[in-house]
Write a protein that holds these residues in place. Structure first.
Motif, PDB file in Angstrom:
ATOM      1  N   GLU A  38       0.851  -1.188   0.000  1.00  0.00           N
ATOM      2  CA  GLU A  38       0.000   0.000   0.000  1.00  0.00           C
ATOM      3  C   GLU A  38       0.885   1.236   0.000  1.00  0.00           C
ATOM      4  O   GLU A  38       1.948   1.244   0.630  1.00  0.00           O
ATOM      5  CB  GLU A  38      -0.905   0.039   1.244  1.00  0.00           C
ATOM      6  N   ILE A  39       0.449   2.264  -0.718  1.00  0.00           N
ATOM      7  CA  ILE A  39       1.169   3.538  -0.672  1.00  0.00           C
ATOM      8  C   ILE A  39       0.910   4.153   0.697  1.00  0.00           C
ATOM      9  O   ILE A  39      -0.245   4.245   1.148  1.00  0.00           O
ATOM     10  CB  ILE A  39       0.699   4.468  -1.814  1.00  0.00           C
ATOM     11  N   LEU A  40       1.985   4.544   1.381  1.00  0.00           N
ATOM     12  CA  LEU A  40       1.857   5.082   2.733  1.00  0.00           C
ATOM     13  C   LEU A  40       1.131   6.426   2.714  1.00  0.00           C
ATOM     14  O   LEU A  40       1.252   7.196   1.743  1.00  0.00           O
ATOM     15  CB  LEU A  40       3.244   5.248   3.363  1.00  0.00           C
ATOM     16  N   PRO A  41       0.372   6.761   3.781  1.00  0.00           N
ATOM     17  CA  PRO A  41      -0.400   8.015   3.811  1.00  0.00           C
ATOM     18  C   PRO A  41       0.450   9.256   3.540  1.00  0.00           C
ATOM     19  O   PRO A  41       0.030  10.152   2.801  1.00  0.00           O
ATOM     20  CB  PRO A  41      -0.984   8.039   5.232  1.00  0.00           C
ATOM     21  N   GLN A  42       1.663   9.299   4.123  1.00  0.00           N
ATOM     22  CA  GLN A  42       2.495  10.493   3.925  1.00  0.00           C
ATOM     23  C   GLN A  42       2.983  10.605   2.472  1.00  0.00           C
ATOM     24  O   GLN A  42       3.114  11.708   1.936  1.00  0.00           O
ATOM     25  CB  GLN A  42       3.676  10.513   4.907  1.00  0.00           C
ATOM     26  N   ALA A  43       3.238   9.455   1.826  1.00  0.00           N
ATOM     27  CA  ALA A  43       3.654   9.475   0.416  1.00  0.00           C
ATOM     28  C   ALA A  43       2.494   9.908  -0.470  1.00  0.00           C
ATOM     29  O   ALA A  43       2.663  10.687  -1.411  1.00  0.00           O
ATOM     30  CB  ALA A  43       4.158   8.093  -0.002  1.00  0.00           C
ATOM     31  N   ALA A  44       1.286   9.410  -0.153  1.00  0.00           N
ATOM     32  CA  ALA A  44       0.088   9.807  -0.911  1.00  0.00           C
ATOM     33  C   ALA A  44      -0.150  11.302  -0.773  1.00  0.00           C
ATOM     34  O   ALA A  44      -0.487  11.988  -1.752  1.00  0.00           O
ATOM     35  CB  ALA A  44      -1.127   9.025  -0.421  1.00  0.00           C
ATOM     36  N   GLU A  45       0.048  11.817   0.433  1.00  0.00           N
ATOM     37  CA  GLU A  45      -0.153  13.249   0.670  1.00  0.00           C
ATOM     38  C   GLU A  45       0.826  14.072  -0.168  1.00  0.00           C
ATOM     39  O   GLU A  45       0.446  15.084  -0.778  1.00  0.00           O
ATOM     40  CB  GLU A  45       0.034  13.558   2.165  1.00  0.00           C
ATOM     41  N   ARG A  46       2.099  13.648  -0.202  1.00  0.00           N
ATOM     42  CA  ARG A  46       3.101  14.361  -1.020  1.00  0.00           C
ATOM     43  C   ARG A  46       2.685  14.361  -2.488  1.00  0.00           C
ATOM     44  O   ARG A  46       2.800  15.372  -3.180  1.00  0.00           O
ATOM     45  CB  ARG A  46       4.479  13.698  -0.871  1.00  0.00           C
ATOM     46  N   ALA A  47       2.203  13.209  -2.968  1.00  0.00           N
ATOM     47  CA  ALA A  47       1.813  13.097  -4.378  1.00  0.00           C
ATOM     48  C   ALA A  47       0.648  14.037  -4.707  1.00  0.00           C
ATOM     49  O   ALA A  47       0.649  14.710  -5.745  1.00  0.00           O
ATOM     50  CB  ALA A  47       1.429  11.661  -4.708  1.00  0.00           C
ATOM     51  N   VAL A  48      -0.336  14.100  -3.831  1.00  0.00           N
ATOM     52  CA  VAL A  48      -1.506  14.962  -4.074  1.00  0.00           C
ATOM     53  C   VAL A  48      -1.075  16.430  -4.101  1.00  0.00           C
ATOM     54  O   VAL A  48      -1.471  17.193  -4.994  1.00  0.00           O
ATOM     55  CB  VAL A  48      -2.593  14.724  -3.001  1.00  0.00           C
ATOM     56  N   VAL A  49      -0.245  16.833  -3.143  1.00  0.00           N
ATOM     57  CA  VAL A  49       0.207  18.237  -3.074  1.00  0.00           C
ATOM     58  C   VAL A  49       0.996  18.604  -4.333  1.00  0.00           C
ATOM     59  O   VAL A  49       0.771  19.656  -4.948  1.00  0.00           O
ATOM     60  CB  VAL A  49       1.068  18.468  -1.806  1.00  0.00           C
ATOM     61  N   VAL A  50       1.931  17.731  -4.740  1.00  0.00           N
ATOM     62  CA  VAL A  50       2.757  18.017  -5.921  1.00  0.00           C
ATOM     63  C   VAL A  50       1.900  18.040  -7.191  1.00  0.00           C
ATOM     64  O   VAL A  50       2.053  18.931  -8.033  1.00  0.00           O
ATOM     65  CB  VAL A  50       3.909  16.990  -6.038  1.00  0.00           C
ATOM     66  N   CYS A  51       0.994  17.064  -7.336  1.00  0.00           N
ATOM     67  CA  CYS A  51       0.135  17.040  -8.536  1.00  0.00           C
ATOM     68  C   CYS A  51      -0.728  18.299  -8.614  1.00  0.00           C
ATOM     69  O   CYS A  51      -0.912  18.863  -9.693  1.00  0.00           O
ATOM     70  CB  CYS A  51      -0.753  15.798  -8.542  1.00  0.00           C
ATOM     71  N   LYS A  52      -1.258  18.732  -7.475  1.00  0.00           N
ATOM     72  CA  LYS A  52      -2.075  19.944  -7.475  1.00  0.00           C
ATOM     73  C   LYS A  52      -1.225  21.157  -7.857  1.00  0.00           C
ATOM     74  O   LYS A  52      -1.648  22.001  -8.667  1.00  0.00           O
ATOM     75  CB  LYS A  52      -2.707  20.154  -6.099  1.00  0.00           C
ATOM     76  N   THR A  53      -0.029  21.254  -7.309  1.00  0.00           N
ATOM     77  CA  THR A  53       0.863  22.375  -7.633  1.00  0.00           C
ATOM     78  C   THR A  53       1.193  22.385  -9.123  1.00  0.00           C
ATOM     79  O   THR A  53       1.157  23.440  -9.775  1.00  0.00           O
ATOM     80  CB  THR A  53       2.167  22.262  -6.816  1.00  0.00           C
ATOM     81  N   LEU A  54       1.510  21.211  -9.685  1.00  0.00           N
ATOM     82  CA  LEU A  54       1.911  21.135 -11.093  1.00  0.00           C
ATOM     83  C   LEU A  54       0.734  21.384 -12.035  1.00  0.00           C
ATOM     84  O   LEU A  54       0.886  22.029 -13.071  1.00  0.00           O
ATOM     85  CB  LEU A  54       2.559  19.787 -11.389  1.00  0.00           C
ATOM     86  N   THR A  55      -0.450  20.876 -11.690  1.00  0.00           N
ATOM     87  CA  THR A  55      -1.598  21.135 -12.571  1.00  0.00           C
ATOM     88  C   THR A  55      -2.005  22.609 -12.500  1.00  0.00           C
ATOM     89  O   THR A  55      -2.415  23.187 -13.512  1.00  0.00           O
ATOM     90  CB  THR A  55      -2.802  20.232 -12.218  1.00  0.00           C
ATOM     91  N   ASP A  56      -1.876  23.219 -11.312  1.00  0.00           N
ATOM     92  CA  ASP A  56      -2.153  24.663 -11.212  1.00  0.00           C
ATOM     93  C   ASP A  56      -1.183  25.453 -12.084  1.00  0.00           C
ATOM     94  O   ASP A  56      -1.569  26.414 -12.768  1.00  0.00           O
ATOM     95  CB  ASP A  56      -2.038  25.132  -9.756  1.00  0.00           C
TER      96      ASP A  56
END
Length: 384
Positions: A38-56
Motif C-alpha cells: 500500500e502507498i503510505l499516507p504520507q507518500a500519498a499526501e506528497r503526491a496529491v500536493v505536488v500534482c495539485k501544484t503542477l496542474t495549477d
C-alpha cells in the motif's frame, strides 16, 4: 514511484510543437510500499500536493488537455483507487495506470525518437523507482519489450533499509546483484539471441551514475553521455565504500538519490554484465517524451513522426518553431545540394555524405534568424 514530472506542450498550426515548461519533483511515492503493498499516507499526501501544484502551474499556460499516467507504485498499490479518487477530486487530474509493457513501449518511443541509430539495433534500459523496463529495437520499431519488478526504491526497501546508513559490504552488494540476476534470467536468454549493436540507458539513476563517473573519476575529462562498464564498477566500489552522509558528498551525485543509488547501480551493472555490454549511452529522454510522441502520433497529418529520421524531425521542428518559409528553404537546399553533387562528380571536392547532410540542414535553416529580427538575421541564424 520516485518522481512526478510535468511537461507542458503547445502544438502549433504548422504541425511543430513548443515546449513551454518542464518540471520534476521527487515524491518517493513507493517509499515503504513494496512490503506493505500500500502507498503510505504520507507518500500519498506528497503526491496529491505536488500534482495539485503542477496542474495549477499548467493551467497558468491555459492548458486545455491533461494526459497523465502512473507507473509501478500505483500499479501495485492496494489503495490505488482511493489515491486516484483523491487526485481527481483535489488536483482535477484523471490518471491512467499503465502496465509494465505499456510503460516499456512508451519509454522506447521517447528514447528512440531522439536517437540517430543509422539502422543499428539497440538495447534500451530504464531503471525506475519500482520497475525496470527494457526494449530491443532500432529507431523505427521494437522487437522485444519487458518490464521487471526491479527498481532503485523497491530494492532499497528490501536490501538497504533506511536505518542502515553505513557502507555497503561487498557480500551485501552481491546479494542485490543475485536478486537481479534471478529476476532477468529468462529474458536475458531471449535478448542474447537478438544480438544488439549498442545500448542506451535512460532515467535519473543512469544519468547520475554517468555524472559521478565523469566528475569523480575523470574530472575535466570524460563524457557524462557514455558510461563504460569499467567506470561503472569503479563508481560502485566508491559509493558502496562510504556511509550515507559521505556518499551524499561524492562529486556529481544527486544527494537526494544517495540512499537508493546502490541498488540502481546493481541493476544496471547486472544487465551490462549479463549482456556483455562494454559501454552504454546515457540519455535524459524517457517515458515523458514517449507520452508526447504517442500523443502527437494520434493527431491527423503530423509529419514530424512519420518515416523521418530523428535528425530530420529535429531540423524540421526547429525550422517550423521559428516560422521559416519552408518553400524557400527547400528550394535553397535543393539548389545547393545539386551544386554539391555536381561538383563532387567533377572531382572539385572530396566531401562525403556526412558533409552533404550538414549542408542540407544548414541551408534549410539558413533564414531562421528572421524569427528574432530580419536586420542582421544571418547572425541570429548562426547562434540559433
Amino acid at each position: 514511484t520516485n518522481s512526478i514530472r510535468l511537461l507542458v506542450v503547445r502544438p502549433n498550426p504548422n504541425h511543430s510543437y513548443t515546449i513551454l515548461t518542464r518540471q520534476k519533483q521527487q515524491v518517493r511515492l513507493g517509499e515503504g510500499e513494496f512490503e506493505e503493498e500500500e502507498i503510505l499516507p504520507q507518500a500519498a499526501e506528497r503526491a496529491v500536493v505536488v500534482c495539485k501544484t503542477l496542474t495549477d502551474l499548467a493551467r497558468t499556460f491555459n492548458c486545455e488537455e491533461f494526459v497523465a499516467v502512473a507507473t509501478s507504485a500505483m500499479r501495485e498499490a492496494g489503495n490505488q483507487h482511493e489515491i486516484l479518487h483523491r487526485l481527481r477530486q483535489e488536483a482535477q487530474l484523471d490518471i491512467r495506470v499503465i502496465s509494465g509493457q505499456e510503460e516499456a513501449r512508451l519509454i522506447y518511443l521517447g528514447v528512440s525518437s531522439g536517437l540517430h541509430l543509422e539502422g543499428k539495433k539497440a538495447f534500451f534500459i530504464d531503471i525506475g523507482g519500482g520497475s525496470t523496463e527494457i526494449a530491443v529495437g532500432d529507431e523505427h520499431e521494437y522487437q522485444f519489450l519487458e518490464s521487471f519488478k526491479l527498481g532503485s526504491i523497491r530494492l532499497s526497501n528490501q536490501y538497504v533499509p533506511r536505518s542502515e546508513t553505513g557502507p555497503i559490504a561487498p557480500d551485501h552488494y552481491k546479494k542485490i546483484q543475485q536478486h537481479v540476476k534471478n529476476s532477468i534470467i529468462q529474458s536475458e536468454k531471449k535478448m542474447r539471441k537478438l544480438s544488439v549493436d549498442c545500448a542506451v540507458a535512460s532515467s535519473g539513476t543512469a544519468m547520475n551514475l554517468a555524472e559521478i563517473a565523469q566528475k569523480a573519476l575523470h574530472p575535466g575529462n570524460g563524457s557524462a553521455l557514455v558510461l563504460t562498464h569499467r567506470d561503472l564498477k569503479k563508481v560502485i566500489s566508491l559509493i558502496c565504500s562510504l556511509p550515507l552522509g559521505e556518499r551524499r558528498k561524492i562529486p556529481g551525485i544527486n544527494p537526494e538519490r544517495a540512499d537508493i543509488i546502490v541498488p540502481g547501480a546493481a541493476i544496471l551493472e547486472t544487465f551490462m554484465q549479463e549482456l556483455s555490454l562494454d559501454s552504454i549511452t546515457v540519455t535524459g529522454r524517457g517515458l515523458q517524451g514517449g507520452l508526447l510522441v504517442d500523443y502527437l502520433s494520434r493527431m491527423d497529418d503530423f509529419p514530424l513522426l512519420g518515416e523521418l529520421s530523428p535528425r530530420q524531425r529535429s531540423v524540421l521542428q526547429l525550422g517550423r518553431s521559428c516560422g521559416i518559409n519552408e518553400v524557400h528553404a527547400r528550394t535553397v537546399s535543393a539548389l545547393v545540394l545539386a551544386m554539391f553533387d555536381s561538383a563532387r562528380e567533377q572531382h572539385l571536392h572530396t566531401f562525403g555524405n556526412a558533409e552533404r547532410e550538414l549542408l542540407e540542414y544548414a541551408t534549410f535553416l539558413h533564414d531562421i534568424g528572421s524569427f528574432i529580427s530580419y536586420n542582421n538575421h544571418q547572425a541570429h541564424s548562426y547562434y540559433i
